[in-house]
Structures are given as C-alpha cells and as structure tokens.
Write an enzyme that holds these catalytic residues in place. Structure first.
Site, PDB file in Angstrom:
ATOM      1  N   HIS A 198     -23.965  -0.745  29.287  1.00 10.41           N
ATOM      2  CA  HIS A 198     -24.580  -1.971  28.800  1.00 10.41           C
ATOM      3  C   HIS A 198     -23.585  -2.801  27.997  1.00 10.41           C
ATOM      4  O   HIS A 198     -23.557  -4.014  28.079  1.00 10.41           O
ATOM      5  CB  HIS A 198     -25.793  -1.612  27.928  1.00 10.41           C
ATOM      6  CG  HIS A 198     -26.596  -2.780  27.523  1.00 10.41           C
ATOM      7  ND1 HIS A 198     -27.595  -3.296  28.320  1.00 10.41           N
ATOM      8  CD2 HIS A 198     -26.559  -3.561  26.426  1.00 10.41           C
ATOM      9  CE1 HIS A 198     -28.134  -4.338  27.711  1.00 10.41           C
ATOM     10  NE2 HIS A 198     -27.525  -4.524  26.562  1.00 10.41           N
ATOM     11  N   HIS A 216     -33.324  -7.353  30.513  1.00  5.34           N
ATOM     12  CA  HIS A 216     -33.946  -6.396  29.596  1.00  5.34           C
ATOM     13  C   HIS A 216     -34.927  -5.563  30.410  1.00  5.34           C
ATOM     14  O   HIS A 216     -36.124  -5.557  30.171  1.00  5.34           O
ATOM     15  CB  HIS A 216     -34.646  -7.128  28.443  1.00  5.34           C
ATOM     16  CG  HIS A 216     -34.454  -6.466  27.119  1.00  5.34           C
ATOM     17  ND1 HIS A 216     -35.408  -6.462  26.140  1.00  5.34           N
ATOM     18  CD2 HIS A 216     -33.408  -5.765  26.608  1.00  5.34           C
ATOM     19  CE1 HIS A 216     -34.958  -5.805  25.084  1.00  5.34           C
ATOM     20  NE2 HIS A 216     -33.744  -5.372  25.341  1.00  5.34           N
TER      21      HIS A 216
END
Lengths: 1009, 261
Positions: free
Chosen positions: A239, A338
């Site tokens: 990430h 997300h």
C-alpha cells in the site's frame, strides 16, 4: 472503574434518553426502514417500524439537569418527544437497538458531549456520551428482527445489536498504559519462523523481506523492538511503497489461445517491445523490465515534459499530482482506493476513503484547498441471491448503498462538491468490491512545494489517536478471506468530517498567513499513521518523536499502537520553532486540537521513537526507505480470454428491444440515485453538472467547475473505465479507458492539449505470474496511450491483492480493473457544451468510425453472445480526431456533444434525445465505417474515439468543412425533431421506432432506489 | 463616495457555503467580513459595525443531534441578545439552509412579537420525507403578500436545494398565522421534501429576518443554471436579486440613519 467519583463523592450513573417523533405518523426514518425491509423481502409480516434516537450519558449530573438536556438539546420541541429511561415496545413490537461498540468513533456523541458542557458549564465536565438507534418492529418476530438487523441496520464490526433496551450501569473504560518495552527475537528465526511471524503479527511481509530485516538486525547485533518491526512493515507494505509496480519484472509471452475458434481478432495485439525505456528484450524472447512504474507510466510523463508539455508542476512526488491552472494557481488531483475496509464496513470504509483522499489534497505542496471529489464503485449484481452469499461477504446492494452514504456524508459535510464518477457491475467483485475516491485541489503555484527543515517541530493537528485503523496499510495489502471481518475489525475506521473540515480551516489560514506560510511542509496521516507521515517527512534528515505527546481518544494505547494507528483526520506540519505559537493560536481559535510530537532532524538521519523519555525504537531512515529487497518477479501472458466464463443471458432480441435492455443495464442506467445524494453545487463553481439537460435526465460526460469564482477558466473532470475489454486483453482495455477519459473531457469543452490523467490499478494477486502479466500489458498501454494523446500521468495508486477466498477455499479474483481519471483545463467555461439535444431541426453527426468488433461490449454483456474481438484505439488517428472535436466546440460550432461508449451509438443518441426532450430520426447507413458494417454494430459496437455532435443549420457548413479539412471520418446520422420518438432505419429499412418516454424510463428505473 | 454596506458572515465548525454567500453579497455590491463564532462571542462589536448578517449553509457541528441544533443552542446561550439588537436596529438577516435551520431553532424565525424574551422554537426543519440528502434544482414562487424585504419585486427564483433536513414543519395554527401575517416568503413550485404547505422560506414580522432552505447564492452566475447551455435567459430567475434587495435596503438605511430608531 468505580461508580463513585471519590473526589466529590457524587455517584456517576448512566442516563438513557430516548427521542421519539412526537407524532407516530411523522417518522421518515421508520418508514424508510420498513420500505427497505420490504424491498429486500426480509420480513413479510412487518407492518410498521417506529424509530427513536438514543443517547446514553454517563455523568454525575442530576436528573433535573438531564431533563433540561433532553428538552433543550436532544429533542426538537416542535416534532419530537424525549423520554428519560425506556418506553415499552409499541403494539407488542419486537425491539431492535443498534449501538456503536466502545472505542468506535461516534461524532454525534462527541458533539453532544461538547454541547452539554457548553450548556451546563463545568459541572457537566467529565460526562461521557454514547448514541444509538431504537427500532420498534411491529408485526415482526425475533427471528425477523434479527434478520433485518443483520442485513440492514448494524454491522457487527462496529456496532452491537440488542433486542431489549440497552441500559448499561457504567461504560467500558480503557485502563492506563504502562510502558512495556518489547523486543522481538528475530535473529534466530529460520524461514518457517520468519513467515510465521509475518503472518501472525500481521506484518504481511514476504520471506525475502523478512530475511532482509533479520539480517539487518544480525548485523546491528541487537533485537528489534516491536515498534521497529511495525514501522518496517508499514513502510514496506504494498500500500505504501508499491513494491510490485516498482519491482524488476521478467515477462514472458506464451502462445495465444482463444476460446472462440476461428476468432482472429486479436492476432495483431502484440506489443512492440523493441523501443521501450528500461525494457530489455532477451535472447529467449522474455522481456526484463526494470521498475515497471518508472519504465512505463512515469516514463511517458517525463518524455512528454521534455517534449513540450510544460504545464506539469509536480508529478508522482507528492500526495497528489499538480498541474498549472492559470498564471497564479495550480490544480491538484489524487485518486485513492479503499477497497478492503469498504468490503468489511462499507460506510466507514468509503467515508474514510474519501476523507483520506481529501487529506492528500490538504497535504500536497503547502496544502491545496479541496475543490471537488470524484467516486467510482465496482460491485456485484445488486440482485444477487441473498441465500447464496458466501460467509464473510456483505450483500452487494448493501455495499453500494453504504459506500454511497459514506462518500455522501463525508464529502457533503466537508463542503466539497462530488461531481463525477461511475459504477461498474461484475459479479467477481462480490467479496472484494472496489471503492475509488478522488480529490481535486486548488493551490497557488508558488506553494506547490514544501521542504522539512532540521529543527522544525512536528505539529499534529486534528483528531485524537485511538486504536482504530491499526494495521490498515498492511491489511489493505493482503488478500481478503471469510474471516477478515473478525480478524481485522480494528483496521476499520469511522470518520468525522467536521474534524477534518476544521483542520482544513486552520491549515488554509496558516498557509495564507499575513507573515507568510507558517510551516515548511505538511502531509496527512494516512495508511500507517504517524509512522508513514513522520517517516516520509523525515526521510532525508531523521525525526525524533515523543509518542506520549499524542492526545488519545481513550487510555491504554501502547507506544506501538500510537505510532501505527490510522485514526482519521490528522495532519502533520513541519513548523519552525518560532512559528509554533502562531499555528497553535489559529488552531485554538477554531477549537482544533494539536500536539507537538517532537522534531525533525537527528544526527545520523535516524528515526528515533521515545515514550516517556525511554527510547522504544531507532531505525536508519536509509534502511527504512531504501532497504526493501527488489526481487525479480515473474509475469506471463498467454493471451487467454475470460469471455465465455461469465453469467450470460442468451437473448435473440431485435435491435429495438436491445436498446431498452442496454439502457437498463446497470452500468449504463441513470445514477441519479447516487448523484442526487451528493452536493455537487457547493463552493459555487458548478458549470457542467453530473446530470445534464434542463431536467437533469441525461448522463453528463464530464463535470466542469470554475474553481476561482472571479474567473471563467474551468477544470473538467472525467473517468474512463472499460473493464470488460480487459477479459480479452488489458492492453486494449487500457487504451480504451484513456481514450474514453480524454474523450469525455473533450465532450464538455476541455482543451485536449491540457489534460492530465491518473491511473488506479486494482488487480487480483500479482504473486500469480499471469496476473502480473496482465498488469504489465496494462502498464505498457499506459505508456503508449499517454504518449499518443500527450496526456501525462501525474499521479496514481495501485491495489494489487483484490480477491476473496471463501470458507470452502474458492478464490474469486476481481477482473483486472484500471480506472483512468482525467483532469483537463477549460479556457472559457462559457463555451462548455452538454450532451442534451438542444433544438428540433439540428443535425446529429457521428465523428469517428464504427467497426464490427463487439467483444467486451455491453451488447455482449446483455446477450451473452461471446467474442474476443475487442475494439482497439488507433493511436495514430485518435488524438487528432478528438482534437478536431475540441476545436469545433471551442469555436462554438457544436450545440451538444456526447461520447459514444458504453452501449454504443444508439444508446448515446437516445440519451441525447430524451435529455433534451426531442425526438430523433437516424439513418444507420450513414454511420462512418471502413468496409462493411452490420446494423447491430452500427447501433451497439463500442468502438473507441467516437463522438456524437449536434450541429445547428447555421453552423452546418462550417462543421462539415472543418471535418473534411482534417480528414476525420464523420457521418450525418439524422436530425432532431419535435416528435416524442426515436426512429432509425438500417440497411434493410426501418429498425427502431421507440417512445422516448419508454427509453428514458428504461434508463431511469433500474437504480431508482 | 458612499461606503458599501458591509455584510457580516458568521461561520463556525462545519459551515461550508460561506464562500458562495460572500461571492453573492460581493456581486450584489456589499463588502463582507467573515467572523468565526468564537471570535464573535468574545467580541460582538462587528454586529454593530456591519449592516447585514448572513448565516451560510453547511453542517454546523456536523448537524449532529439535528441540523443546526448545536449552533442554535450556542447562539441562544451566548449571542442571542446581540443578534436581537441587530434586528431591532433595522438591519437585514439571512439564513440559508443550515442558517435557516439555526434561525428557526433559535426562535429568531418566525419571531412572533410575543416571543421576544423566551424565544421559543415555533417551527422546525426536519428530515426530508425521504430521509436522505438531496441536491436538485427547484423553482420557488415568491408570495405576493409577503412582507419580506429580501424578495421585493421578485416573482420566481430557480436555484438548487442541498439538504437532508429541509422539511418545514409547524402546527396548523402557526402555519395559518404565518400565512395571514405575510411571513411566508417562498414556496416550492414542486415540493421536493414534504414541507408543510410547500414552504421554502419565511421571514419575521419585520420582514428583515429571512430564512430559506434553497441556495439562491448558487444561482448568481450565467453558467450556474441547469439549463444554461440551452441558451435560456437565466437572469430572469437568478438568485442574485435577493442579495441586491438587501444591499440596497441596507444602503438606504445607512443613508438615513435617523429613520431607524
């Protein structure tokens, strides 16, 4: 915790206050719950739902005080009725109560607390508030009530459900934390031990990375502390560091195999590997790519900037990409995903997704002002059979409703217009939906860069730190399984938009301070929390952090939890010591909390972490940021098509029936249900709205807004998303997406020579070489497309582990999904056009040729008739073609323009007609073509680069002349008229005669929730 | 040269349409001064130096508990006499969306004569009939019998609504009184939220204090209107004229200060 306040000897107790509608009939919330429960067939016997708001207040206040609070603060004197205590269920109803779990962010509770203290003064200090909802389900039994609660009202990850009045005697409290410095014996571990640690401690690091860390500590001759390991795991997470996209890749192309025998459509899809930057074609035919991101996406940008594209200001470096807007200001754009938090808690996941992306804007340069949001969702069929839902998966309809609510509540509260987006439906998103959130900002050009200086204080503004969101960065980099909701509930966050808004108010004042910007650098606390924010800001000079200084939501957090918490709404500023007082004065004036967490700059550029004067961690910034091993990853591409594996509905319908079917396809159908829930007008700059036409019943191609209210210069925002083509070849999918994003922006009036684009890759696990292979092809197309259109990539983000493993071990991989977002400059917004047809008698032209390629089209999605022949962007022609359309629009020669994409030409023409309230008569034989074209393809092929334009009789000659002059293929399809019908004739006579009302309804109804 | 009337724009945590309102007042010929609630509580003197008061839209304190409730309570406890003095001095006040919710929940609207001391809340703005946020354009009919100074000479305004709690609710006798008293200023041509008697905006008995849910400040530019690309003349239904009315009123009041005693 004692129930007695020993100092004053006053008993604390928990009051329960119910706020009911004064009139039973005036209960929109109850009615809406009843409606949804019926829609979902959850409780046939349910007759009525009555709602009430609940407040639990733990305090030493007297009952008289609480009575005043209930009457003056909590209940509306006109239409509500407060009750202290619990009322009996109405008419024998089954009660359902939903309360937030302790520790979960509850903004209403925080506001209520503050309002009570303001109202009653110091004697109310120390009161604690929790809120909830009560539903009296009349006619439903306990089983049905449980079903409704489980399916609609509560998510066990953040809420508890009670079937009787919830009235605790005291609230659960944290216990004070006592320092317990933990060392981790990693130096002795073998491979098996390392992987066990990576998994069990939720580090999600690879064996090679674990070995690298072990060896670092062997060399250093010491054990790491737990917080050091966590810092490495956060910083090295997919990430945060995009290690897959940045890795060295060995790419092998296998033999092509097509599922449809005789289909040769893609035989020529080979990429020319010979002249690509940092690509080496080896003797064995494999290709070695050194740092995929740098060699494709970023390479295109740098080649363009050295070849005349002079309006990029900051690319790939900062939290968002930055391009010039006008002489004094710049615009920024960032799009985030997300996905995993939204899979588990869609409302909080999406809200904090957009909230985090907005913070990226606030953390770009010396802070940009957020001016627009975008959102794109990918979910499974909302009609999915509830009985066939795998364990650990939320129903797609619920996911979609709640992600929309999350973006709505956050964006609207922040006062940022949400102006553009899309929804794509595919059943492979069932366990792993995608949530993309974008944020656009405006920033003075001379504020586009910040730089941390040694000695600067680390000032944190905004929310308190809690246990929420711990391990979000590493969790988002892992694959979802059926037990993730239980294991990772702490990774889920609920946001508080107002905290972020007040933070923004303070930051903009500090940025624009009369004495100059009060800080040297700013960034947001996103994934990884302080560890990433401070770690990145101090990358070059080190940082010294005093973790006990962070204000906490509740007691009991360890130093590690403070360091890696992803609690929302926190910004980190690098403030020269002499300016700290000015910054904190601004914060205090607005009621924004702040803390001084330490300073930047250490002797050896190390990261030093302390807790109450004890050193708890020390890491070399060099190892933290550059130590991650770079293995070579294997990528393969066998050219296999996935088309034919999908759910299909064989349908042999005539062309007019297909038109209705296509307009009703959820990808194409009106998204007004979503759009209308977003404020797209706030900030006063709206020019082209998401829904076009006088009645707002047409799908706008792109949004345009004027970020500076005293200027008519604008920004156009659009997206391109062509997921279905990716089942054949992500290369062509990607080019189509870039083409579509650029075309959408052009259709409203953007200058195609000033369009920047962003990439968001969402892929299934790229540990699988075939998935990495398809990612490589998409990345190569990004390079080719960006260069051809001269649209630099300025920012991007990837999410590469999007698949879901069910209880039975079956893995559902999402289709490779690439969202291209575009931001283009509009020189004069008064010249913008919309897609709604303007006047009877006007002519409709199609610019660009249609081909017979139907692979991956929506026609294929609704008929199930397979083909791997996907359309391809002709990069030699497409940019000039769109430039020609842009020129016609800029010269004011076009009455309306609409991109011809999802569903094809006939769908686009129908949308223009019903949005403008005009009939249209079309001649399909006039559709531009090369060779033979079937009527079916003329109507429904999704050939890229095509635009429909409406031209008045007055401008007819000028348009024809301009198109002929540039050699762009075009055809005059027909005219708009005053009828209420869409008619079309093909090669063999009349084919379609449809009522516009029917078509409009087909488009409006499917998602009219 | 006459000084421009000055509009005080009140903001606090969660207010977010102050920029739109500032632009509208500036285009209408006023200067603006934006003040945070905390600062105004500490020093209410801007209420004396300014000529118009604007309460912008947004989500004050998140609209937690209920829209405008917390801000209304804070004003009620800390600022109400000062604002009453402002109105008593003959100065116009507008509350849009969240500002309207606040005016209603402080009792400043409808502000019946007998309410001056206790300031009871007589009407409310609550959950839309379909209880969720909605942003769409609406047509508003100015009521010919209204005493509102903001809507003088205007027949119709078109502008967006953007609210989740915009349903105007009041007991029947209060509604009757508002109607008879000329305090209903605006009605929706098509009711978007279930408001009683289609009411979109009301004023106080002086006509100076005006509250409305829709956003006239978002239809003040030629490219704001939903149908501007059709070539429609959108100035006819622009929201700007509301602000011009108040600015003109304030300018006249400043020019003849003696008449406002």
């Amino acid at each position: 915790m004692s129930a007695i306040d020993t100092e004053n000897n006053v008993a604390t107790r928990v009051y329960r206050i119910e706020v009911h509608p004064a009139e039973v009939a005036d209960d929109p919330v109850g009615r809406s719950v009843l409606h949804e429960a019926r829609e979902l067939h959850l409780a046939e016997a349910l007759r009525e739902v009555r709602s009430a708001r609940l407040y639990l207040i733990e305090t030493t206040l007297s009952e008289t005080d609480i009575d005043q609070v209930a009457r003056e603060l909590l209940a509306d004197p006109v239409n509500q009725r407060p009750v202290i205590g619990s009322t009996e269920p109405a008419d024998g109803a089954q009660l359902v109560e939903v309360h937030y779990l302790p520790g979960v962010m509850d903004p209403v509770a925080m506001s209520t607390h503050d309002a009570i203290v303001e109202m009653l003064g110091p004697r109310a200090a120390g009161c604690e508030v929790r809120t909830g909802y009560r539903y009296d389900m009349i006619g439903a039994g306990r089983d049905e009530a449980e079903r409704i609660a489980g399916a609609m009202l509560a998510n066990p990850v953040v809420q508890s459900v009670s079937f009787e009045p919830f009235a605790p005697e005291a609230f659960v409290k944290g216990t004070p934390y006592e320092l317990n410095l933990t060392h981790v014996p990693i130096r002795e571990l073998d491979d098996e031990g390392l992987m066990k640690m990576s998994r069990e401690a939720h580090l999600f690091l690879s064996l090679e990375e674990m070995r690298c860390i072990r060896d670092y500590y062997r060399d250093a001759d010491r054990m790491p502390t737990d917080v050091e390991l966590e810092t490495l795991a956060q910083t090295w997470s997919e990430h945060c560091v995009h290690k897959t996209l940045k890795s060295r890749i060995s790419y092998t192309e296998g033999e092509r195999r097509f599922s449809d025998a005789g289909d040769t459509g893609n035989a020529g899809s080979d990429i020319d590997w010979s002249s690509r930057p940092n690509h080496t074609v080896n003797d064995d035919g494999t290709v070695t790519i050194d740092n995929l991101l740098k060699s494709t996406i970023a390479a295109a940008t740098f080649e363009l900037t050295s070849d005349g594209v002079d309006w990029c200001i900051s690319v790939f470096e900062d939290n968002a990409g930055v391009i010039a807007f006008d002489g004094t200001d710049a615009v920024t754009f960032k799009v985030e995903t997300h996905n995993h938090p939204s899979a588990i808690e869609p409302y909080g996941g999406a809200a904090t997704g957009i909230g985090g992306c907005i913070r990226d804007t606030m953390g770009t340069g010396l802070a940009a002002k957020p001016i627009a949001n975008t959102d794109v969702f990918c979910v499974a069929d909302p009609q999915w059979d509830r009985a066939k839902l795998p364990k650990g998966v939320l129903h797609p309809r619920r996911v979609l409703k709640q992600v929309v609510a999350g973006v709505r509540d956050y964006g609207n509260r922040m006062g940022i217009p949400t102006v553009n987006g899309a929804v794509w439906f595919d059943d492979r998103y069932l366990g792993n939906p995608l949530v993309f959130a974008g944020s656009v900002g405006l920033i003075p050009r001379d504020m586009a860069f910040g730089e941390v200086q040694p000695g600067d204080r680390i000032i944190v503004l905004g929310g308190r730190t809690g246990r929420d969101g711990i391990h979000g960065a590493t969790f988002s980099s892992a694959e979802l399984t059926d037990t993730h909701a239980d294991e990772f509930s702490h990774a889920v966050q609920i946001g508080n938009a107002i905290t972020e808004k007040t933070c923004l108010d303070v930051i903009l004042q500090a940025r624009d301070h009369a004495s100059g910007c009060l800080y040297n650098a700013i960034t947001d606390c996103g994934a990884g929390g302080f560890s990433s924010a401070v770690g990145e800001m101090g990358e070059k000079i080190g940082a010294y952090v005093e973790l006990e200084k962070a204000p906490l939501k509740y007691e009991g957090l360890s130093y590690t939890e403070i360091w890696i918490s992803e609690a929302q709404e926190r910004m980190v500023l690098s403030v020269p010591p002499e300016k700290v007082a000015a910054v904190t004065a601004l914060a205090e004036a607005e009621g924004v909390e702040w803390c001084d967490l330490g300073h930047f700059g250490t002797d050896d550029a190390e990261l030093v972490l302390t807790y109450e004067n004890t050193e708890v961690g020390r890491l070399s910034m060099k190892f933290l940021h550059e130590g991650i091993p770079q293995p070579t990853r294997q990528a393969t591409w066998a050219g296999q098509s996935k088309i034919g594996n999908r759910k299909s509905e064989i349908l042999d319908a005539p062309i007019d029936r297909l038109l209705v079917k296509l307009l009703s396809h959820p990808n194409i159908a009106s998204k007004h249900w979503i759009v209308r829930q977003y404020d797209h007008e706030v900030q006063g700059g709206s020019v082209v709205k998401p829904l076009a036409g006088p009645n707002g019943d047409g799908p706008g191609d792109a949004a345009v807004l004027r970020p500076k209210l005293d200027s008519d210069r604008g920004v156009a925002l659009s997206v391109g998303l062509c997921t279905a083509f990716g089942d054949v070849d992500p290369y062509w999918m990607t080019l189509a997406s870039i083409d579509e994003a650029v075309r959408n922006a052009v259709c409203v009036g953007a200058d195609p020579s000033k369009i920047a684009i962003l990439d968001n890759f969402c892929w299934p696990s790229c540990d699988a070489p075939e998935n990495l292979g398809s990612l490589v092809r998409a990345a190569e197309a990004c390079y080719d497309g960006a260069k051809a259109f001269r649209t630099p990539f300025i920012s991007g983000k990837d999410s590469l582990n999007n698949q879901f493993t069910t209880e039975s071990g079956e893995t559902i991989q999402i289709p490779p999904t690439l969202l291209i977002s575009a931001m283009g400059i509009v020189h004069d917004t008064a010249r913008c056009v919309t897609m709604d047809a303007k006047a009877a008698g006007n002519y409709l032209f199609q610019v660009g040729v249609t081909t017979n390629q139907l692979g991956g089209s929506h026609l294929q999605l609704v008929t199930g008739q397979g083909s791997t022949d996907v359309p391809r962007v002709d990069l030699a022609k497409a940019p000039a073609q769109l430039a020609t359309v842009a020129k016609l629009i800029a010269e004011g020669l076009v009455a309306s323009a609409h991109d011809c994409s999802d569903g094809g030409m006939l769908v686009a023409a129908a949308e223009m007609a019903f949005a403008g309230g005009l009939g249209v008569d079309l001649d399909l034989t006039a559709v531009p073509r090369e060779g033979e074209l079937t009527d079916l393809a003329a109507c429904y092929a999704e050939t890229p680069t095509r635009v429909l334009v409406e031209v008045t009789a007055e401008h007819y000659d000028a348009v024809v002349k301009a198109l002929q002059g540039t050699g762009v293929p075009f055809g005059e399809l027909g005219q708009f008229n005053d009828s209420t019908r869409l008619t079309a004739r093909g090669n063999n006579g009349p084919l379609v005669d449809a009522s516009l009302d029917d078509l409009r309804n087909a488009w409006l109804k499917p998602l009219d929730w | 040269m006459n000084a421009k009337p000055k509009t005080l724009i009140l903001r606090t945590a969660g207010i977010n349409r102050e920029g739109d309102l500032i632009r509208a007042f500036e285009l209408a010929g006023a200067e603006t001064l934006t003040v945070h609630l905390h600062a105004l509580i500490d020093d209410p003197s801007p209420l004396e130096t300014c000529d118009i008061l604007g309460l912008p839209g947004g989500f004050s304190y998140g609209d937690d508990i209920a829209a405008g409730r917390i801000l209304a309570n804070r004003i009620r406890h800390r600022l109400l006499p000062a604002i009453r003095g402002f109105v008593a001095a003959g100065k116009p006040v507008i509350g849009i969306c969240n500002g309207f919710q606040v005016l209603v929940k402080t009792g400043l609207l409808p502000g019946f004569e007998e309410d001056a001391d206790a300031s009871p809340q007589r009407v409310t703005l609550t959950d839309n009939a379909l209880p969720r946020f909605v942003n769409k354009w609406v047509e508003l009919d100015v009521q010919s019998e209204t005493r509102c100074i903001w809507t003088r000479g205007i027949e119709r305004i078109e502008c967006p609504i953007a609210h989740g709690e915009g349903r105007f609710v009041a007991p029947p006798q209060v509604l009757d009184r508002l109607e008879t008293n000329g305090q209903v200023a605006l009605r929706y041509a098509t009711n978007p939220n279930g408001s009683d008697r289609d009411i979109a905006g009301i004023c106080d008995p002086t006509g100076l204090v005006f509250g409305l849910m829709p956003h006239p400040e978002d239809n003040i530019h030629p490219t704001h209107h939903t149908a501007w690309t059709t070539g429609l003349d959108t100035t006819a239904t622009s929201g700007l004229r509301l602000f011009e009315n108040a600015v003109q009123y304030a300018a006249e009041r400043v020019a003849q200060p003696a008449s406002n005693a």
